[in-house]
Structures are given as structure tokens and as C-alpha cells.
Design an enzyme around this catalytic site. Structure first.
Site, PDB file in Angstrom:
ATOM      1  N   SER A  69     -10.842  -0.879   3.158  1.00  0.00           N
ATOM      2  CA  SER A  69     -10.091  -0.988   4.419  1.00  0.00           C
ATOM      3  C   SER A  69      -9.710   0.407   4.884  1.00  0.00           C
ATOM      4  O   SER A  69      -9.104   1.160   4.122  1.00  0.00           O
ATOM      5  CB  SER A  69      -8.798  -1.780   4.222  1.00  0.00           C
ATOM      6  N   ARG A 127       0.829  -1.220   0.000  1.00  0.00           N
ATOM      7  CA  ARG A 127       0.000   0.000   0.000  1.00  0.00           C
ATOM      8  C   ARG A 127       0.857   1.262   0.000  1.00  0.00           C
ATOM      9  O   ARG A 127       0.559   2.242   0.679  1.00  0.00           O
ATOM     10  CB  ARG A 127      -0.944   0.032   1.225  1.00  0.00           C
ATOM     11  N   GLU A 172      -5.270   3.824   5.900  1.00  0.00           N
ATOM     12  CA  GLU A 172      -4.921   3.514   4.511  1.00  0.00           C
ATOM     13  C   GLU A 172      -5.580   4.554   3.600  1.00  0.00           C
ATOM     14  O   GLU A 172      -5.090   4.877   2.532  1.00  0.00           O
ATOM     15  CB  GLU A 172      -5.441   2.107   4.180  1.00  0.00           C
TER      16      GLU A 172
HETATM   17  P1  FAD Z   1      -9.397   8.281  -5.255  1.00  0.00           P
HETATM   18  O1  FAD Z   1     -10.075   7.867  -4.008  1.00  0.00           O
HETATM   19  O2  FAD Z   1     -10.101   9.228  -6.146  1.00  0.00           O
HETATM   20  O3  FAD Z   1      -7.966   8.882  -4.889  1.00  0.00           O
HETATM   21  C1  FAD Z   1      -7.112   8.229  -3.980  1.00  0.00           C
HETATM   22  C2  FAD Z   1      -5.802   9.030  -3.863  1.00  0.00           C
HETATM   23  O4  FAD Z   1      -5.090   8.974  -5.091  1.00  0.00           O
HETATM   24  C3  FAD Z   1      -6.035  10.527  -3.587  1.00  0.00           C
HETATM   25  O5  FAD Z   1      -4.965  10.964  -2.779  1.00  0.00           O
HETATM   26  C4  FAD Z   1      -5.973  11.154  -4.965  1.00  0.00           C
HETATM   27  O6  FAD Z   1      -5.559  12.499  -4.914  1.00  0.00           O
HETATM   28  C5  FAD Z   1      -4.941  10.280  -5.642  1.00  0.00           C
HETATM   29  N1  FAD Z   1      -5.176  10.123  -7.089  1.00  0.00           N
HETATM   30  C6  FAD Z   1      -6.246   9.545  -7.692  1.00  0.00           C
HETATM   31  N2  FAD Z   1      -6.069   9.528  -9.025  1.00  0.00           N
HETATM   32  C7  FAD Z   1      -4.883  10.125  -9.265  1.00  0.00           C
HETATM   33  C8  FAD Z   1      -4.146  10.425 -10.461  1.00  0.00           C
HETATM   34  N3  FAD Z   1      -4.592  10.107 -11.676  1.00  0.00           N
HETATM   35  N4  FAD Z   1      -2.962  11.057 -10.325  1.00  0.00           N
HETATM   36  C9  FAD Z   1      -2.470  11.385  -9.105  1.00  0.00           C
HETATM   37  N5  FAD Z   1      -3.118  11.142  -7.953  1.00  0.00           N
HETATM   38  C10 FAD Z   1      -4.308  10.525  -8.040  1.00  0.00           C
HETATM   39  N6  FAD Z   1      -7.805  -0.976  -2.412  1.00  0.00           N
HETATM   40  C11 FAD Z   1      -6.945  -2.010  -2.540  1.00  0.00           C
HETATM   41  O7  FAD Z   1      -5.732  -1.806  -2.701  1.00  0.00           O
HETATM   42  N7  FAD Z   1      -7.374  -3.297  -2.486  1.00  0.00           N
HETATM   43  C12 FAD Z   1      -8.677  -3.617  -2.303  1.00  0.00           C
HETATM   44  O8  FAD Z   1      -9.018  -4.790  -2.254  1.00  0.00           O
HETATM   45  C13 FAD Z   1      -9.625  -2.557  -2.177  1.00  0.00           C
HETATM   46  N8  FAD Z   1     -10.921  -2.815  -1.980  1.00  0.00           N
HETATM   47  C14 FAD Z   1     -11.809  -1.788  -1.820  1.00  0.00           C
HETATM   48  C15 FAD Z   1     -13.155  -2.094  -1.619  1.00  0.00           C
HETATM   49  C16 FAD Z   1     -14.086  -1.079  -1.455  1.00  0.00           C
HETATM   50  C17 FAD Z   1     -15.534  -1.429  -1.235  1.00  0.00           C
HETATM   51  C18 FAD Z   1     -13.666   0.276  -1.508  1.00  0.00           C
HETATM   52  C19 FAD Z   1     -14.666   1.382  -1.364  1.00  0.00           C
HETATM   53  C20 FAD Z   1     -12.320   0.600  -1.702  1.00  0.00           C
HETATM   54  C21 FAD Z   1     -11.376  -0.438  -1.855  1.00  0.00           C
HETATM   55  N9  FAD Z   1     -10.011  -0.184  -2.061  1.00  0.00           N
HETATM   56  C22 FAD Z   1      -9.123  -1.220  -2.223  1.00  0.00           C
HETATM   57  C23 FAD Z   1      -9.508   1.205  -2.080  1.00  0.00           C
HETATM   58  C24 FAD Z   1      -9.631   1.909  -3.449  1.00  0.00           C
HETATM   59  O9  FAD Z   1     -10.563   1.284  -4.268  1.00  0.00           O
HETATM   60  C25 FAD Z   1      -8.290   1.957  -4.178  1.00  0.00           C
HETATM   61  O10 FAD Z   1      -7.340   2.624  -3.394  1.00  0.00           O
HETATM   62  C26 FAD Z   1      -8.409   2.673  -5.529  1.00  0.00           C
HETATM   63  O11 FAD Z   1      -7.198   2.560  -6.236  1.00  0.00           O
HETATM   64  C27 FAD Z   1      -8.768   4.131  -5.391  1.00  0.00           C
HETATM   65  O12 FAD Z   1      -9.070   4.636  -6.687  1.00  0.00           O
HETATM   66  P2  FAD Z   1      -9.859   5.993  -6.899  1.00  0.00           P
HETATM   67  O13 FAD Z   1      -9.786   6.311  -8.341  1.00  0.00           O
HETATM   68  O14 FAD Z   1     -11.200   5.881  -6.310  1.00  0.00           O
HETATM   69  O15 FAD Z   1      -8.937   6.981  -6.068  1.00  0.00           O
HETATM   70  N1  EPU Z   2     -10.303 -10.670  10.251  1.00  0.00           N
HETATM   71  C1  EPU Z   2     -10.895 -10.752  11.493  1.00  0.00           C
HETATM   72  N2  EPU Z   2     -11.923  -9.905  11.755  1.00  0.00           N
HETATM   73  C2  EPU Z   2     -12.383  -8.996  10.860  1.00  0.00           C
HETATM   74  C3  EPU Z   2     -11.763  -8.910   9.588  1.00  0.00           C
HETATM   75  C4  EPU Z   2     -10.722  -9.769   9.312  1.00  0.00           C
HETATM   76  O1  EPU Z   2     -10.503 -11.549  12.339  1.00  0.00           O
HETATM   77  O2  EPU Z   2     -13.340  -8.290  11.184  1.00  0.00           O
HETATM   78  C5  EPU Z   2      -9.244 -11.640   9.923  1.00  0.00           C
HETATM   79  C6  EPU Z   2      -9.765 -12.683   8.910  1.00  0.00           C
HETATM   80  O3  EPU Z   2     -10.384 -13.731   9.553  1.00  0.00           O
HETATM   81  C7  EPU Z   2      -8.498 -13.109   8.207  1.00  0.00           C
HETATM   82  C8  EPU Z   2      -7.633 -11.855   8.246  1.00  0.00           C
HETATM   83  O4  EPU Z   2      -8.173 -10.997   9.242  1.00  0.00           O
HETATM   84  O5  EPU Z   2      -7.847 -14.110   8.938  1.00  0.00           O
HETATM   85  C9  EPU Z   2      -7.550 -11.132   6.900  1.00  0.00           C
HETATM   86  O6  EPU Z   2      -8.857 -10.748   6.488  1.00  0.00           O
HETATM   87  P1  EPU Z   2      -9.232 -10.515   4.940  1.00  0.00           P
HETATM   88  O7  EPU Z   2      -8.828 -11.700   4.142  1.00  0.00           O
HETATM   89  O8  EPU Z   2     -10.652 -10.092   4.893  1.00  0.00           O
HETATM   90  O9  EPU Z   2      -8.274  -9.362   4.481  1.00  0.00           O
HETATM   91  P2  EPU Z   2      -7.782  -8.020   5.187  1.00  0.00           P
HETATM   92  O10 EPU Z   2      -6.359  -8.199   5.592  1.00  0.00           O
HETATM   93  O11 EPU Z   2      -8.734  -7.551   6.201  1.00  0.00           O
HETATM   94  C10 EPU Z   2      -6.765  -7.077   2.983  1.00  0.00           C
HETATM   95  C11 EPU Z   2      -6.774  -5.791   2.239  1.00  0.00           C
HETATM   96  C12 EPU Z   2      -8.029  -5.676   1.389  1.00  0.00           C
HETATM   97  C13 EPU Z   2      -8.057  -6.834   0.402  1.00  0.00           C
HETATM   98  C14 EPU Z   2      -8.053  -8.146   1.192  1.00  0.00           C
HETATM   99  C15 EPU Z   2      -7.983  -9.361   0.292  1.00  0.00           C
HETATM  100  C16 EPU Z   2      -5.482  -4.205   3.538  1.00  0.00           C
HETATM  101  C17 EPU Z   2      -5.495  -3.018   4.419  1.00  0.00           C
HETATM  102  N3  EPU Z   2      -6.657  -4.670   3.156  1.00  0.00           N
HETATM  103  O12 EPU Z   2      -7.831  -7.024   3.916  1.00  0.00           O
HETATM  104  O13 EPU Z   2      -7.963  -4.458   0.655  1.00  0.00           O
HETATM  105  O14 EPU Z   2      -9.184  -6.778  -0.425  1.00  0.00           O
HETATM  106  O15 EPU Z   2      -6.894  -8.164   2.065  1.00  0.00           O
HETATM  107  O16 EPU Z   2      -6.685  -9.469  -0.216  1.00  0.00           O
HETATM  108  O17 EPU Z   2      -4.407  -4.702   3.204  1.00  0.00           O
HETATM  109  C18 EPU Z   2      -8.517  -2.140   0.750  1.00  0.00           C
HETATM  110  O18 EPU Z   2      -7.307  -1.923   0.673  1.00  0.00           O
HETATM  111  O19 EPU Z   2      -9.368  -1.230   0.786  1.00  0.00           O
HETATM  112  C19 EPU Z   2      -8.983  -3.525   0.795  1.00  0.00           C
HETATM  113  C20 EPU Z   2     -10.263  -3.864   0.903  1.00  0.00           C
END
Ligand code: FAD
Ligand code: EPU
Length: 335
Positions: free
Chosen positions: A235, A161, A331
Site C-alpha cells: 500500500s 501504521r 505509508e
Molecule cells: P524496510 O523497507 O527495509 O524498512 C522500512 C522502514 O523501517 C525504513 O524506514 C527503515 O529504515 C526502517 N527499518 C527497517 N528495519 C529496521 C530496524 N531493524 N531498525 C530500525 N529501523 C528499521 N505492510 C503491512 O503493514 N501490512 C501488509 O499487509 C503489507 N503488505 C505488503 C505487501 C507487499 C507486496 C509489499 C511489497 C509490502 C507490504 N507491506 C505491508 C509493507 C512492508 O512489507 C512492511 O512495512 C514491512 O514491515 C517492511 O519490512 P522491511 O524489512 O522490508 O522494511
Molecule cells: N478498494 C477499492 N478499490 C481498490 C482497492 C480497494 O474499492 O482499488 C476497497 C475494497 O473493495 C475494500 C476496501 O477498499 O472494500 C479495503 O480493501 P482491502 O481489503 O484490499 O484493504 P486495504 O484497506 O486497501 C489494507 C492495508 C493492507 C492490508 C489489507 C488487508 C493499509 C494502508 N493497507 O489495505 O496493507 O494487507 O488492508 O488487511 O492499511 C500495506 O500496508 O502495505 C498493505 C498491503
């Protein structure tokens, strides 16, 4: 350009906040013009899909939304396909387009909201894959230098991240495009959590990139709230990467604690488990709570302000620190 505009349609947490100014750009020239015409001292941010951002108050400045489109195959041979993608493209749609072509590489990153341009900012990751694993180049415009640069994967200094765009180049650049390399000879990563189990449940015998993307979608839908229905930013905190000694003392006290060995010196303990164990899973403070199925996700229970979300985040941070001595870091980008 729009003035005094509600940001509700432009971010996924659903906080009722306004921005003084709002505009969009579809190419580098438009971005340059916007930057030249705006007052020098006016605050601004580049916005993508708003899925990793929490506005804690009205934004007194200009929101500049990236809408650069494009999907171009720049090289193809029998093993690989190299694709250059515009920063304003939707990430999930891009994943589905690549897997539908039978190209393997980003299927584990299906259903992550937001834009392609934001993907290298925090090096998006899920289910054992990070965008850095396929990323070849990031093209960006540097505001102060007024020039376009293209960084290699190594120059982006990717980490968990993390990247140079969250550090030395934070707020100084706009990503214009990324170039990724995908495989025609498939090499899947199915080691994370419930993937193998879900493949069996779905009765899949010969896995394709599209199948794996659909498996990931199914798993994610069972765990994470859909931002169209429940406001959230994914997250909220990063999973802490702890020195081995510190992590082992927690595991000794809580043998059930999930953990992942990062390398010889460090161990990752999931922040979701820390938050749950600190008693916050499914609990609320005002209009904001943690998601009952995933304590790491803060959710808008309706009408929440960004300020309320931040207040809950600080309380959770404090309780985790008191109980485990661990500082968990946001994050999400807090504005
Ligand atoms: P924004 O929220 O619009 O921007 C995020 C940051 O990046 C801001 O600081 C912005 O200024 C900057 N930025 C955006 N675009 C640009 C650009 N073109 N140039 C320079 N700076 C820029 N993230 C994960 O890594 N893994 C996951 O599994 C994951 N799951 C998610 C699930 C949900 C339900 C949600 C709501 C979010 C999740 N995220 C996850 C977080 C998010 O989706 C990612 O970080 C995504 O890349 C953000 O994209 P965005 O276009 O919405 O960025
Ligand atoms: N867990 C708990 N309680 C909870 C949530 C999770 O005990 O309420 C435990 C689960 O049981 C598991 C472990 O934590 O053993 C990991 O959980 P999970 O697989 O759901 O993943 P996470 O570590 O919570 C990360 C990323 C997610 C990504 C998933 C899948 C970060 C900060 N988050 O979550 O990314 O989708 O792994 O790879 O690294 C995001 O960045 O926004 C995001 C959703």
C-alpha cells in the site's frame, strides 16, 4: 563494505538506484563498530527487506542492512509461548515457523514481506490483526546514547501504521529483536473481508493456525502483486481516518463508499476506493501505474525510477484532494 552499489537486489520497488556505501551487520557489536568507523557526518539508514521504502534518487551515504538472526523460545506454559526473534529474520518465514508449531497469533500476518525488525516500526497489520496484538517487547540500540533499550508494548506507542519508531525515535535507533507472545489455546480472528468465505471454499472444518495462514496467503495472492514479478512497495498510502462528520458527508454523496467505524469520533475510508473513484485504478503515468486489482498499490511497469513513482503519488494525492477534500499520506518511507 561495498561502494557505489546497485540497490536493485535490496528493495522491492525495483528502482535503478545506487548507494555510495553498503554494509551489513549480524549482531549489535558489528553495528557499533560500523557506526564508530564511519565518518560522523555521513548519512545512513538501517535497511531490512526494502519492502516499505522508495528510493527517489541515488543514496549518498551508507546503507546498513540488518541481518541479525535468532528464534528463541524464552517461556512456555500450557497456554502460551513467548518467542524472542532476531530483527534480521524474514517475517513471513517466522509466521510459517510459528503456525507450523501450532502457535496462534500472527497467522493473519502471513505473506507480509520484509524483516522482523521492521514489523514494529509501522506496526504491520493485515486482516484484522496488528503486530502490536502479540508484541511484548522491542529491543533496540540507540545511536546517540550508545545504549540498548527494551521497550514494552505500551512504550512503543503503537497506532494504525504508527509507533514511536516513526516519530520521536525515527532514524535514531536500530531494532535488534522483538519478543512476541503466542497462544496454544487458539482464538482466531476471521472477521475481515473474504476470510470466512475462503475457509468454506477450501472445505476446512477444524481450523488450525497453519490453515488460516494458508487462507490469508490465498486471499493476498489474488489481490496483491508479487514483488518478485512486479516491483511495488505494498500500500503506497495509509487509509485516511476521518472525523465522523467529514466521512459521513462523503458517504452521503457516495453511498457505495466502503467505510469502517474506528471509534465514536472517527471513520476510516479506504484510500484504494478514493484512488479508484478519482479515476486512477489500473492507470499509468510514465513507467509507474496503480495495480489493476488494487489501486492503493503503485507498481513498476518496467524500468521505472523512484522519481517517477513519486510523481504519480503526488498526482494521485492532488486528485484525491480535489475530488474529496481528503489528504492521503504516504505509508511508504520516501528517501
Ligand atoms: P524496510 O523497507 O527495509 O524498512 C522500512 C522502514 O523501517 C525504513 O524506514 C527503515 O529504515 C526502517 N527499518 C527497517 N528495519 C529496521 C530496524 N531493524 N531498525 C530500525 N529501523 C528499521 N505492510 C503491512 O503493514 N501490512 C501488509 O499487509 C503489507 N503488505 C505488503 C505487501 C507487499 C507486496 C509489499 C511489497 C509490502 C507490504 N507491506 C505491508 C509493507 C512492508 O512489507 C512492511 O512495512 C514491512 O514491515 C517492511 O519490512 P522491511 O524489512 O522490508 O522494511
Ligand atoms: N478498494 C477499492 N478499490 C481498490 C482497492 C480497494 O474499492 O482499488 C476497497 C475494497 O473493495 C475494500 C476496501 O477498499 O472494500 C479495503 O480493501 P482491502 O481489503 O484490499 O484493504 P486495504 O484497506 O486497501 C489494507 C492495508 C493492507 C492490508 C489489507 C488487508 C493499509 C494502508 N493497507 O489495505 O496493507 O494487507 O488492508 O488487511 O492499511 C500495506 O500496508 O502495505 C498493505 C498491503
Amino acid at each position: 563494505m561495498k561502494t557505489n552499489i546497485s540497490l536493485l537486489p535490496y528493495h522491492t520497488f525495483g528502482a535503478k538506484v545506487n548507494a555510495d556505501f553498503f554494509t551489513t551487520f549480524s549482531n549489535k557489536e558489528e553495528l557499533k563498530t560500523i557506526l564508530q568507523q564511519k565518518p560522523k557526518d555521513q548519512n545512513f539508514i538501517i535497511l531490512g527487506g526494502g519492502s516499505n521504502i522508495l528510493f527517489t534518487q541515488d543514496f549518498h551515504g551508507m546503507i546498513i542492512k540488518n541481518e541479525i538472526k535468532g528464534f528463541e523460545v524464552v517461556h512456555e506454559d500450557e497456554n502460551n509461548v513467548t518467542v524472542k526473534i532476531g530483527a534480521g529474520e524474514n517475517w513471513h518465514d517466522t509466521v510459517m515457523k510459528t503456525v507450523s508449531n501450532g502457535w496462534q497469533g500472527i497467522e493473519n500476518l502471513a505473506l507480509i514481506p520484509g524483516t522482523v525488525g521492521a514489523s514494529p516500526i509501522q506496526n504491520i497489520g493485515a486482516y484484522g490483526v496488528e503486530v502490536k496484538d502479540v508484541l511484548q517487547r522491542v529491543e533496540f540500540y540507540h545511536f546517540e546514547k550508545g545504549e540498548t533499550f527494551e521497550y514494552t508494548n505500551q512504550e512503543c506507542q503503537f497506532g494504525y501504521r504508527n509507533s514511536i519508531f516513526k516519530n520521536a525515535l525515527k532514524g535514531k535507533i536500530a531494532v535488534l529483536s522483538i519478543t512476541i507472545q503466542l497462544n496454544k489455546q487458539w482464538n482466531f480472528n476471521t472477521s475481515y473481508g473474504a476470510i470466512e468465505e475462503e475457509i468454506k471454499t477450501q472445505g476446512i472444518e477444524t481450523l488450525t493456525p497453519l490453515d488460516l495462514a494458508n487462507v490469508i496467503i490465498k486471499i493476498r495472492e489474488s489481490k496483491l502483486p508479487d514483488p518478485k514479478k512486479i516491483g511495488n512497495c505494498g500500500s503506497f498510502f495509509k487509509n485516511p481516518v476521518l472525523p465522523k462528520k467529514e466521512a459521513l458527508s462523503i458517504i452521503e454523496k457516495f453511498p457505495e463508499a466502503p467505510h469502517y467505524i474506528v471509534n465514536e469520533e472517527t471513520i476510516k475510508i479506504p484510500a484504494g476506493w478514493l484512488i479508484q473513484t478519482a479515476g486512477w485504478k489500473g492507470k499509468s503515468l510514465g513507467n509507474v501505474g496503480t495495480y489493476p486489482k488494487q489501486a492503493l498499490v503503485l507498481v513498476n511497469n518496467g524500468g521505472a525510477t523512484g522519481e517517477e513513482a513519486w510523481a504519480l503519488a503526488l498526482q494521485i494525492q492532488k486528485d484525491v484532494k480535489t475530488q474529496f477534500g481528503i489528504s492521503i499520506e504516504p505509508e511508504v518511507n520516501i528517501i
